[in-house]
Design an enzyme around this catalytic site. Structure first.
Site, PDB file in Angstrom:
ATOM      1  CE1 TYR A 230       3.643 -57.324 -63.304  1.00 56.10           C
ATOM      2  CE2 TYR A 230       2.071 -58.842 -64.316  1.00 56.10           C
ATOM      3  CZ  TYR A 230       2.964 -57.787 -64.422  1.00 56.10           C
ATOM      4  OH  TYR A 230       3.177 -57.196 -65.643  1.00 56.10           O
ATOM      5  CE  LYS A 234       1.876 -54.244 -64.976  1.00 55.35           C
ATOM      6  NZ  LYS A 234       2.468 -53.028 -65.588  1.00 55.35           N
TER       7      LYS A 234
END
Length: 363
Positions: A230, A234
């Protein structure tokens, strides 16, 4: 490293900084139209509720599951109904439009609908939809789903929607009456400070293997890193954002583009894939240091409806311009942004010609 980008800085903001609620006494969105992706739950839902409370005239809930989208629509309108009775205001127009961020075809169809809907002038778009998976899960096209949703598809949404916003704004200026020119449209992308913590080992692995792309490594199940995926998604989104802004037309681009960090929030479904004892521990941590999604959503509303031209190309955190993550402003980070733009262009080659779309001015 600036304090903003340290773990202590993160904890300080989480525990002692509360983004301000934007109220109708300070901001009116009457006569405006907005789009929020991932708006049936979590940050997107609460941001939608807040912008409706500011008098927004038309809201498009862009969601993958239209059944859930209709439930969200009913809930949002029910919340407004009582206040509308007491204030005498008319109910806004709230619509549910499908868009599936695991499908390039769905994204193009959504963008075309935004472009082709008669008399549609969108004032702002909040690209909020995202996922976090702690197990390897391929999207229908074979790309790992966190990378597909948070980087590739969000990038495609931004690239295709920006010239549409520009064209609608140009038309609105031409037809403006009584000297009233609408403010510039805003394309606000939801990022995250966790990009600062990404290891991004996939870039190093690809560099040591000639003719192997970084995306190919990201799609390798054996090299999947649950704790970093994750964060890396990002970081890739942040690198895209900076390259995207740099490549916008030097003239005739009125669209304000910014990147918003909502903070670490509880109450969303982002981490729903974490289950069992680990899920219980993680949930406890979120409750201890996390913001509610209602509070986190305030940053999305600020980025889209309050932040002005001065935030174009900027990273926003806690409703103000914040320092970039350390890596992205280094020479290595700039090189990584160029590399990932090339990989993005190659990935989307059969969908759009990125260079051509980026040159569109909407005039």
């Amino acid at each position: 490293m600036v304090f903003q980008n340290t773990y202590r800085g993160f904890l300080y903001r989480q525990l002692f900084t509360t983004p301000a609620l934007i109220t109708p006494s300070t901001v009116s969105l009457a006569g405006q139209t907005g789009i929020v992706t991932g708006s049936n739950t979590g940050l997107g839902y609460h941001a939608s509720s807040q912008i409706l409370s500011l008098g927004l005239s038309r809201l498009i809930l862009a969601v993958r599951d239209t059944t859930k989208g209709e439930k969200a629509r009913s809930s949002l309108l029910a919340t407004l109904e009582e206040s509308s009775r007491t204030s005498g205001k008319n109910q806004p127009q709230v619509e549910v439009w499908p868009v599936d961020l695991t499908s390039y075809t769905s994204i193009i169809e959504f963008a075309n609908r935004v472009r082709d809907t008669p008399n549609l002038h969108v004032s702002f778009i909040i690209l909020n939809a995202g996922v976090a998976r702690f197990g390897f899960e391929p999207a229908p096209n074979g790309n790992e789903i966190t990378i597909q949703t948070n980087w590739l598809s969000t990038a495609l949404m931004a690239i295709t929607l920006r010239p549409i916003l520009q064209a609608q704004y140009a038309q609105a200026k031409r037809t403006a009456t009584n000297g009233h020119t609408p403010g510039p449209p805003v394309l606000s992308i939801v990022g995250s400070e966790v990009a600062q913590w990404a290891v991004f080992k996939e870039r190093k692995i690809a560099a040591s293997n000639p003719h192997t792309s970084i995306l190919a490594v990201l799609n390798d199940r054996k090299k999947f890193s649950p704790g970093d995926r994750y964060y890396t998604s990002k970081l890739l989104l942040t690198l895209f954002f900076r390259e995207f802004v740099d490549r916008l037309p030097s003239t005739k681009n009125d669209v304000v583009v910014n990147l918003v960090n909502p903070g670490f929030c509880y109450g969303s479904e982002l981490h729903r894939s974490i289950t069992g004892p680990l899920g219980a521990v993680f949930g406890g941590i979120k409750r201890t240091i996390g913001r509610s999604t209602d509070v986190g959503a305030r940053t999305l509303v600020h980025g889209a409806a309050v932040a002005g031209k001065e935030t174009h190309g900027c990273y926003l955190s806690d409703e103000k311009v914040a320092p970039w993550m350390d890596f992205v402003i280094t020479s290595k980070g700039e090189q990584a942004a160029h590399e990932m733009w090339k990989e993005l262009s190659e990935e989307l080659r059969g969908v759009i010609n990125i260079d051509e779309v980026m040159e569109q001015t909407g005039v």
